[in-house]
Design an enzyme around this catalytic site. Structure first.
Site, PDB file in Angstrom:
ATOM      1  N   HIS A 209       0.826  -1.211   0.000  1.00  0.00           N
ATOM      2  CA  HIS A 209       0.000   0.000   0.000  1.00  0.00           C
ATOM      3  C   HIS A 209       0.855   1.253   0.000  1.00  0.00           C
ATOM      4  O   HIS A 209       0.471   2.276  -0.568  1.00  0.00           O
ATOM      5  CB  HIS A 209      -0.934   0.006   1.212  1.00  0.00           C
ATOM      6  CG  HIS A 209      -1.803  -1.200   1.286  1.00  0.00           C
ATOM      7  ND1 HIS A 209      -1.726  -2.116   2.310  1.00  0.00           N
ATOM      8  CD2 HIS A 209      -2.754  -1.682   0.427  1.00  0.00           C
ATOM      9  CE1 HIS A 209      -2.600  -3.090   2.094  1.00  0.00           C
ATOM     10  NE2 HIS A 209      -3.232  -2.849   0.966  1.00  0.00           N
TER      11      HIS A 209
ATOM     12  N   GLY B 241      -9.580  -5.686  -0.735  1.00  0.00           N
ATOM     13  CA  GLY B 241      -9.664  -4.448  -1.513  1.00  0.00           C
ATOM     14  C   GLY B 241      -8.868  -4.597  -2.800  1.00  0.00           C
ATOM     15  O   GLY B 241      -8.478  -5.701  -3.189  1.00  0.00           O
ATOM     16  N   GLU B 242      -8.607  -3.496  -3.427  1.00  0.00           N
ATOM     17  CA  GLU B 242      -8.002  -3.460  -4.754  1.00  0.00           C
ATOM     18  C   GLU B 242      -6.787  -4.379  -4.937  1.00  0.00           C
ATOM     19  O   GLU B 242      -6.699  -5.115  -5.921  1.00  0.00           O
ATOM     20  CB  GLU B 242      -7.590  -1.998  -5.008  1.00  0.00           C
ATOM     21  CG  GLU B 242      -6.938  -1.757  -6.333  1.00  0.00           C
ATOM     22  CD  GLU B 242      -6.515  -0.289  -6.457  1.00  0.00           C
ATOM     23  OE1 GLU B 242      -6.728   0.489  -5.485  1.00  0.00           O
ATOM     24  OE2 GLU B 242      -5.978   0.058  -7.508  1.00  0.00           O
ATOM     25  N   PHE B 243      -5.846  -4.329  -3.996  1.00  0.00           N
ATOM     26  CA  PHE B 243      -4.592  -5.046  -4.237  1.00  0.00           C
ATOM     27  C   PHE B 243      -4.745  -6.549  -4.077  1.00  0.00           C
ATOM     28  O   PHE B 243      -4.047  -7.320  -4.726  1.00  0.00           O
ATOM     29  CB  PHE B 243      -3.481  -4.477  -3.364  1.00  0.00           C
ATOM     30  CG  PHE B 243      -3.276  -3.032  -3.664  1.00  0.00           C
ATOM     31  CD1 PHE B 243      -2.752  -2.643  -4.887  1.00  0.00           C
ATOM     32  CD2 PHE B 243      -3.676  -2.056  -2.768  1.00  0.00           C
ATOM     33  CE1 PHE B 243      -2.603  -1.307  -5.203  1.00  0.00           C
ATOM     34  CE2 PHE B 243      -3.528  -0.712  -3.065  1.00  0.00           C
ATOM     35  CZ  PHE B 243      -2.988  -0.328  -4.288  1.00  0.00           C
ATOM     36  N   GLY B 244      -5.658  -6.972  -3.219  1.00  0.00           N
ATOM     37  CA  GLY B 244      -5.934  -8.395  -3.107  1.00  0.00           C
ATOM     38  C   GLY B 244      -6.420  -8.961  -4.436  1.00  0.00           C
ATOM     39  O   GLY B 244      -6.049 -10.063  -4.835  1.00  0.00           O
TER      40      GLY B 244
END
Lengths: 304, 304
Positions: free
Chosen positions: B63, B111-114
């Site tokens: 992040h 979220g997004e990165f997962g």
């Protein structure tokens, strides 16, 4: 060929990663047929390893400095237990509150250096040697306090203090790192040691030990309940509530990376010099991180 | 003046050192009036901290890289939780055994990165995006698996896996560090972050936070039962067997020294580059260890 490793103590919960690695075949996988040995007297270990009567051992930093001073060229190549707080342990019912309250008391110590350390602290506190009695209790501080043989004894917070508290009631600990102004509680870190000639001539076995231990450590940290169950299968005397509590208390101190910490070696080096057990305060000959393994990968990565 | 800190998650056992430091007045002692805030959506945190709507936050390495790439110049000044293993979590009764078994399944992500990480792993495994369904579950992976909303979800071994296993039975975890060949499980280390301008202009508050947290960490590691009791007093929903087990499972991962680890930043930097979330793989702007405190000493040393 058997490879021998002499523990620093009777088998106790903080040795779990070693027993797990042995039991689950992690050492065998590295080609290491490891025989784990428990010492009857923990003060024997540096000399046994320092004369190559055993291949590996466990011991603390101060012992490494002192052993080298005496011509036993042992060297640490890793850390098992990182900075467990250590100090003078006693029951609250003893009425002891601060260090000066130890005047007139019977103090239990493990071996030579525990006595040197206490004598130094007493001297700083203005307590004469005739004003306290030192009792060598070896590995049995908890038993000695519980049975009233001593009023206080040197012990580790996550081991003897937890055990004593579980068995006998509220305790306190006057920490050596704080009393001596060390600025870290590295004084009792439990290290992996070998004779420096062994490390130089047989690096493959040092690598194998560290690889296997790294897997045992990961298993212990990732599956603590299962790990302690394995430990108890091999040491049934540990299968009680007090030792289970000791095990949980040791979890924060297991060294995941198994590294030696330069900051800590420097501090203990100066302390060993102050205590007169070593002329040398430079740790560079005392340890190496050349054998610290990369994490063990159990599964091949997906192609990138 | 209140200082705000936004957690990375609802208050859970691995936040214990922060709550202990707050409850026992360790932050107050450092002159810091800290307000701990829980996010409803963990994906909000970097933007909130990156626009100085909050002073401090908790977040992972990836992040930080991604935030800086997007013009939110956040920087880590310490580590709370060190290398908790993270991966795809599922019940054994699902029949899933290896990554390719996730074909045709519903996969929960935070979220997004997962999602980016899973998509990358699926691509490497030759599974087409049309062959799996991604379900955003936020902080509720355990609930989503337990209620059958998803077949597997991203989670942490010492948190969601332990909780799911306690509530629903045997589980398995396919670890991201192993699937992606990262060579360390640093991917989900929980870091302390702030806007780099805040760190530069108000270093005293960063120091105060780290000093107080260092004491909360020591208390948590040295008195785990008492620490978790304090945590539950402030978060009564945690007072059950599953979360107690989560807490014990987190003990090995608490970072005692609170340091950022260069090796891990380098590995995650390369991974972030591979995933296309950051052009920059050099971590030097992403973290500092300038605020890592010396251990707190509770008692004056004896004179030397």
């Amino acid at each position: 060929m058997k490879t021998t490793l002499v523990l620093n103590w009777f088998a106790n919960p903080y040795h779990t990663p070693l027993y797990v690695a042995k039991a689950l075949g992690f050492f065998d996988d590295c080609g290491l047929d490891l025989a784990i040995l428990q010492p009857a007297n923990p003060s024997d270990v540096t000399q046994i390893v320092g004369t190559q009567k055993a291949d590996f051992g466990l011991k603390a930093m101060i012992h490494c400095y002192a052993a080298r001073e005496r011509g036993y060229p042992i060297k640490s190549f890793g850390t098992l237990l990182d900075e467990p707080p250590t100090g003078l342990l006693f029951l609250q019912e003893s009425g002891i509150k601060e260090f000066k309250d130890l005047k007139g008391k019977r103090i239990g110590f493990v071996g030579e250096f525990g006595k040197i350390i206490f004598d130094d602290l007493a001297k700083r506190a203005g307590i004469a040697p005739s004003d306290y009695e030192m009792v060598r209790v070896g590995m049995h501080a908890v038993d000695a306090i519980a049975r009233g043989r001593v009023d206080a004894a040197m012990g580790i917070a996550c081991f003897q203090q937890v055990e004593l508290e579980s068995r006998c009631g509220p305790t306190d600990l006057l920490r050596v790192d704080e009393l001596a102004g060390l600025g870290c509680c590295c004084f009792c870190s439990v290290l992996l040691i070998a004779h420096e000639n062994f490390i130089a001539s047989d690096p493959d076995r040092v690598h194998a030990l560290m690889q296997g231990l790294q897997r045992g450590m990961a298993y212990t940290q990732e599956s603590p309940d299962e790990a302690f169950e394995i430990m108890c299968d091999h040491n049934p005397h540990l299968r009680d509530d007090a030792f289970k509590k000791v095990f949980v208390s040791c979890l924060p101190y297991f060294s995941r990376r198994l590294e030696n910490v330069e900051r800590d070696w420097n501090k203990v080096g100066k302390y060993a010099q102050h205590l007169g057990v070593s002329k040398e305060a430079d740790p560079s000959a005392c340890y190496t991180n050349a054998f610290v393994p990369e994490p063990h990968v159990r599964h091949a990565a997906l192609p990138s």
